[in-house]
Write a protein that holds these residues in place. Structure first.
Motif, short mmCIF file in Angstrom:
data_model
loop_
_atom_site.label_atom_id
_atom_site.label_comp_id
_atom_site.label_asym_id
_atom_site.label_seq_id
_atom_site.Cartn_x
_atom_site.Cartn_y
_atom_site.Cartn_z
N ASN A 121 51.85 74.73 -24.56
CA ASN A 121 51.34 75.48 -25.71
C ASN A 121 51.90 74.97 -27.03
N HIS A 122 53.21 74.71 -27.05
CA HIS A 122 53.89 74.28 -28.27
C HIS A 122 53.20 73.08 -28.91
N TRP A 123 52.83 72.09 -28.11
CA TRP A 123 52.18 70.89 -28.64
C TRP A 123 50.70 71.13 -28.90
N ILE A 124 50.08 71.98 -28.10
CA ILE A 124 48.64 72.24 -28.28
C ILE A 124 48.40 72.88 -29.64
N VAL A 183 47.10 67.18 -16.18
CA VAL A 183 47.60 68.23 -15.27
C VAL A 183 48.19 69.34 -16.12
N ILE A 184 47.48 70.46 -16.25
CA ILE A 184 48.00 71.55 -17.08
C ILE A 184 47.77 72.90 -16.39
N ASN A 185 48.34 73.95 -16.93
CA ASN A 185 48.08 75.25 -16.31
C ASN A 185 46.89 75.94 -16.98
N ASP A 186 46.45 77.05 -16.39
CA ASP A 186 45.20 77.68 -16.84
C ASP A 186 45.30 78.19 -18.29
N GLU A 187 46.45 78.73 -18.62
CA GLU A 187 46.63 79.25 -19.98
C GLU A 187 46.53 78.11 -21.00
N GLU A 188 47.15 76.97 -20.67
CA GLU A 188 47.10 75.81 -21.56
C GLU A 188 45.68 75.24 -21.63
N ALA A 189 44.98 75.26 -20.49
CA ALA A 189 43.59 74.75 -20.48
C ALA A 189 42.72 75.59 -21.41
N ARG A 190 42.94 76.91 -21.39
CA ARG A 190 42.15 77.79 -22.26
C ARG A 190 42.49 77.54 -23.73
#
Lengths: 302, 302
Positions: A147-150, A168-175
């Motif tokens: 999240n920090h970099w996104i 390779v990321i998690n669902d929260e980061e994908a959203r």
């Protein structure tokens, strides 16, 4: 074939509903390397301080991990202290000291720059890109982010994604990265940003892989106890990339098997604090749980 | 072989982030029956009021559903009005009028009491048990329940569970009923309460089945749009029990295939409001999505 990982080595003080661990060896590069080392030779590029114990050097070396890219610097190894809630999807950071990691600048040796398999664990996308700039022509590049970099370094991250094969990321980061709540639409958008494959980690619900023409979903292994979820995502990535490097295959079925091996490794690491379970793990246990995964998901019977 | 379902028939006024529907045909028995009717003959035991339109009678009859157990009474058919949040796992009830459902007392005809496959949809566990008392020796009894009965009628529910073969509930209900947060431990406790199998519905994450000696997990079909999640769980149960009644098989592999058929049906019903998508559904579409499920979950490749 050997696999290069660039990322963090930390000490973690952890508190979960099941207990505590003080200054357990952690960090994304560590979890990744140890998991991947069960499948292929690993080269770790990271930095640690003067407080890093010889015993851990010995442990990593014994696992066949090449530490020639592990920079020892004046100062302290990064440290994180966190507490998980009853619902272990939630956690609070109680303390964070980046230590020598705060000015980590990955430098690849001529030998390392020829690595055919590369994983850019979660660090500043600018540093991730500097690693790509030092590489020859790697066969497979995977990367993670957070999240920090996104939110803070979106431009750099988007530039990086154009050069990465597997995200390779998690669902929260994908959203967050896609701006789409629905996970299928999120994955489609992420594929348009560059990667050929997007693997979305869904914690206790497993992993879902998207390519432009296929979808593969695998549940997480159902466990009666999750002691400590720290490092599960990095351990997944380690098993996944490790198996790709071992088999050398990039066919749909090779990648699917690699996703299951990643899930197997993640299912072990959460069974104890930090890297505890992986320190004691045997190849036999990995093979057995792989077969249990097949049985868990096989529509045609157990 | 035919399948008997006992439960509610309602009208639902629905609002989701994608739109609205006024007085759409709904209720657990309806979703179940329509889904199951693609697999086996269905007998519906429920009650409706004077406002129930002939057109819906014609629709259900055309789907081969035996309505001789559908009681027409003085008064209104049950009505529910609900609004889903942006996160469609959350919803608010805006209006509820039980109508003739408030004093529903299921009565089985001699013919119906010989039904080999029975599903007790979510109603008062006392009524569910009264149905069992009227049955001969059914081969397979499945049941659903909800939070309201778990907290308010626990004794009756626990008595019922001793007489049920397959419990089909969602993850939140499984946690509440078992007192265990971890889903594996929850399922183990539920198995000790009587059922031979426990199927736990996890919404967008699919379904996980537990028996004393096996676990099977299947993801939900990844959809780009979920228009209306109403009835997804009952539709899953209908496809699942329908396929069991069709195949007559209770082997592990038969049950796994039935779980996938249930998931197929649920994946269709959420694509439109109410029963809209099932009204237009063809056998060919069901078969195609079943094959897509196989490909979605097959570790050995697409």
């Amino acid at each position: 074939m050997s696999i290069l990982v660039v990322g963090s080595v930390f000490f973690d003080s952890l508190e979960t509903p099941h207990g505590k661990a003080e200054r357990a060896l952690g960090g994304a590069a560590t979890y990744f390397s140890v998991a991947a080392s069960f499948f292929a030779p690993v080269r770790m590029v990271a930095t640690v301080g003067e407080d890093f114990p010889q015993a851990e050097i010995d442990f990593l070396t014994k696992r066949g991990i090449d530490l020639s890219g592990l920079e020892h610097r004046k100062g302290r190894t990064g440290f994180w202290k966190g507490r998980y809630h009853e619902d272990m999807n939630q956690r609070d950071t109680l303390a964070l000291d980046l230590g020598v990691f705060s000015d980590f600048e990955p430098k690849l040796s001529p030998e390392h720059s020829k690595s055919p398999y590369v994983f850019l664990a979660n660090i500043d996308p600018q540093l991730q890109e500097s690693v790509l700039d030092q590489l020859g022509a790697p066969g497979v590049v995977g990367c993670d982010t957070m999240n920090h970099w996104i939110t803070g370094s979106r431009d750099q991250l988007e530039r990086l994604l154009k050069r990465v094969g597997i995200l390779v990321i998690n669902d929260e980061e994908a959203r967050l990265l896609s701006g789409e709540r629905n996970i299928v639409r999120a994955a489609r958008k992420l594929l348009q940003m560059g990667p050929e494959r997007v693997l979305i980690k869904r914690g206790e619900y497993g992993v879902i892989q998207f390519s432009p023409d296929s979808v593969f979903a695998v549940p997480a292994f159902p466990l009666e106890e999750v002691f400590d979820p720290t490092g599960a995502g990095d351990t997944f990535a380690g098993g996944f990339m490790g198996e790709i490097a071992r088999s050398g295959g990039l066919s749909e079925s090779s990648l699917r098997r690699a996703i299951v091996y990643g899930s197997v490794m993640a299912s072990f690491v959460v069974e104890d604090f930090g890297l505890g379970r992986l320190r004691a793990l045997t190849q036999d246990e990995i093979d057995r749980r792989y077969r249990q995964f097949v049985s868990l998901t096989d529509i045609d019977g157990a």
